[in-house]
Design a protein around this motif. Structure first.
Motif, PDB file in Angstrom:
ATOM      1  N   PRO A  86      53.746  41.667  39.753  1.00 26.96           N
ATOM      2  CA  PRO A  86      54.661  42.477  40.560  1.00 26.96           C
ATOM      3  C   PRO A  86      55.036  43.812  39.894  1.00 26.96           C
ATOM      4  O   PRO A  86      55.389  44.765  40.569  1.00 26.96           O
ATOM      5  CB  PRO A  86      55.898  41.580  40.715  1.00 26.96           C
ATOM      6  N   GLU A  87      54.905  43.878  38.565  1.00 21.52           N
ATOM      7  CA  GLU A  87      55.230  45.105  37.824  1.00 21.52           C
ATOM      8  C   GLU A  87      54.068  46.095  37.770  1.00 21.52           C
ATOM      9  O   GLU A  87      54.181  47.151  37.174  1.00 21.52           O
ATOM     10  CB  GLU A  87      55.657  44.760  36.385  1.00 21.52           C
ATOM     11  N   GLY A  88      52.920  45.733  38.359  1.00 22.10           N
ATOM     12  CA  GLY A  88      51.770  46.635  38.378  1.00 22.10           C
ATOM     13  C   GLY A  88      50.811  46.479  37.211  1.00 22.10           C
ATOM     14  O   GLY A  88      49.987  47.349  36.962  1.00 22.10           O
ATOM     15  N   VAL A  89      50.896  45.376  36.489  1.00 22.93           N
ATOM     16  CA  VAL A  89      49.985  45.118  35.375  1.00 22.93           C
ATOM     17  C   VAL A  89      48.816  44.289  35.895  1.00 22.93           C
ATOM     18  O   VAL A  89      49.012  43.330  36.636  1.00 22.93           O
ATOM     19  CB  VAL A  89      50.713  44.364  34.238  1.00 22.93           C
ATOM     20  N   SER A  90      47.594  44.675  35.521  1.00 21.29           N
ATOM     21  CA  SER A  90      46.407  43.885  35.851  1.00 21.29           C
ATOM     22  C   SER A  90      46.113  42.950  34.692  1.00 21.29           C
ATOM     23  O   SER A  90      46.072  43.379  33.540  1.00 21.29           O
ATOM     24  CB  SER A  90      45.197  44.793  36.085  1.00 21.29           C
ATOM     25  N   VAL A  91      45.926  41.664  35.010  1.00 20.61           N
ATOM     26  CA  VAL A  91      45.565  40.680  33.994  1.00 20.61           C
ATOM     27  C   VAL A  91      44.198  40.119  34.365  1.00 20.61           C
ATOM     28  O   VAL A  91      43.906  39.881  35.533  1.00 20.61           O
ATOM     29  CB  VAL A  91      46.622  39.566  33.859  1.00 20.61           C
ATOM     30  N   GLU A  95      43.263  39.974  42.743  1.00 15.50           N
ATOM     31  CA  GLU A  95      42.612  41.256  43.046  1.00 15.50           C
ATOM     32  C   GLU A  95      41.117  41.069  43.256  1.00 15.50           C
ATOM     33  O   GLU A  95      40.542  41.658  44.160  1.00 15.50           O
ATOM     34  CB  GLU A  95      42.834  42.261  41.909  1.00 15.50           C
ATOM     35  N   SER A  96      40.473  40.304  42.368  1.00 11.48           N
ATOM     36  CA  SER A  96      39.028  40.102  42.483  1.00 11.48           C
ATOM     37  C   SER A  96      38.625  38.839  41.749  1.00 11.48           C
ATOM     38  O   SER A  96      39.338  38.341  40.892  1.00 11.48           O
ATOM     39  CB  SER A  96      38.271  41.310  41.916  1.00 11.48           C
ATOM     40  N   ARG A  97      37.419  38.344  42.119  1.00 13.08           N
ATOM     41  CA  ARG A  97      36.900  37.116  41.519  1.00 13.08           C
ATOM     42  C   ARG A  97      35.378  37.202  41.463  1.00 13.08           C
ATOM     43  O   ARG A  97      34.744  37.673  42.389  1.00 13.08           O
ATOM     44  CB  ARG A  97      37.314  35.914  42.360  1.00 13.08           C
ATOM     45  N   ASN A  98      34.801  36.704  40.367  1.00 13.46           N
ATOM     46  CA  ASN A  98      33.365  36.543  40.226  1.00 13.46           C
ATOM     47  C   ASN A  98      33.100  35.047  40.310  1.00 13.46           C
ATOM     48  O   ASN A  98      33.458  34.301  39.406  1.00 13.46           O
ATOM     49  CB  ASN A  98      32.871  37.101  38.894  1.00 13.46           C
ATOM     50  N   ARG A  99      32.495  34.593  41.378  1.00 12.43           N
ATOM     51  CA  ARG A  99      32.297  33.151  41.591  1.00 12.43           C
ATOM     52  C   ARG A  99      31.176  32.576  40.713  1.00 12.43           C
ATOM     53  O   ARG A  99      31.138  31.374  40.483  1.00 12.43           O
ATOM     54  CB  ARG A  99      32.006  32.879  43.056  1.00 12.43           C
ATOM     55  N   LYS A 100      30.258  33.418  40.226  1.00 12.49           N
ATOM     56  CA  LYS A 100      29.178  32.907  39.372  1.00 12.49           C
ATOM     57  C   LYS A 100      29.711  32.471  38.019  1.00 12.49           C
ATOM     58  O   LYS A 100      29.193  31.553  37.409  1.00 12.49           O
ATOM     59  CB  LYS A 100      28.104  33.978  39.190  1.00 12.49           C
ATOM     60  N   MET A 101      30.727  33.157  37.529  1.00 16.80           N
ATOM     61  CA  MET A 101      31.386  32.803  36.284  1.00 16.80           C
ATOM     62  C   MET A 101      32.863  32.660  36.599  1.00 16.80           C
ATOM     63  O   MET A 101      33.360  33.342  37.479  1.00 16.80           O
ATOM     64  CB  MET A 101      31.231  33.909  35.246  1.00 16.80           C
TER      65      MET A 101
END
Length: 98
Positions: free
Chosen positions: A43-48, A29-35
């Motif tokens: 697939p079940e809709g859980v964000s980790v 979904e997203s990434r912070n490249r500095k850290m």
């Protein structure tokens, strides 16, 4: 879960976690490249989330599509007799924390 991780091992831990999540079919979904911080969805809709703040690594999960109407409310530190540690325990690992 919160655990102290040696600065020299943070990148290796992030790589291991990310490989595992990709192998399970989770989508980035997203990434912070500095850290080494990133968020995947299952697939079940859980964000980790894998997040780094100094030498503290947090791995958490949340459900973004709830069936319950309305907002459940904020968690206040005063709601727990020992503060927020009741919901986010500190863990020291003999390998990762050294």
């Amino acid at each position: 879960m919160r655990t102290k991780v040696s600065k020299s091992k943070i990148a290796a831990l992030a790589e291991d976690v990310e490989k595992h999540w990709k192998a399970k079919g989770y989508e980035l979904e997203s990434r912070n490249r500095k850290m080494p911080s990133f968020r995947y969805s299952t697939p079940e809709g859980v964000s980790v989330v894998f997040d780094v703040g100094g030498d503290l690594v947090t791995i958490s999960a949340s459900i973004s599509d709830t069936k319950s109407p309305g907002r459940s409310g904020d968690i206040d530190k005063g709601d727990f007799p020992h503060g927020l540690k009741d919901i986010a325990p500190d863990v020291r690992d003999p390998y990762w924390s050294k």
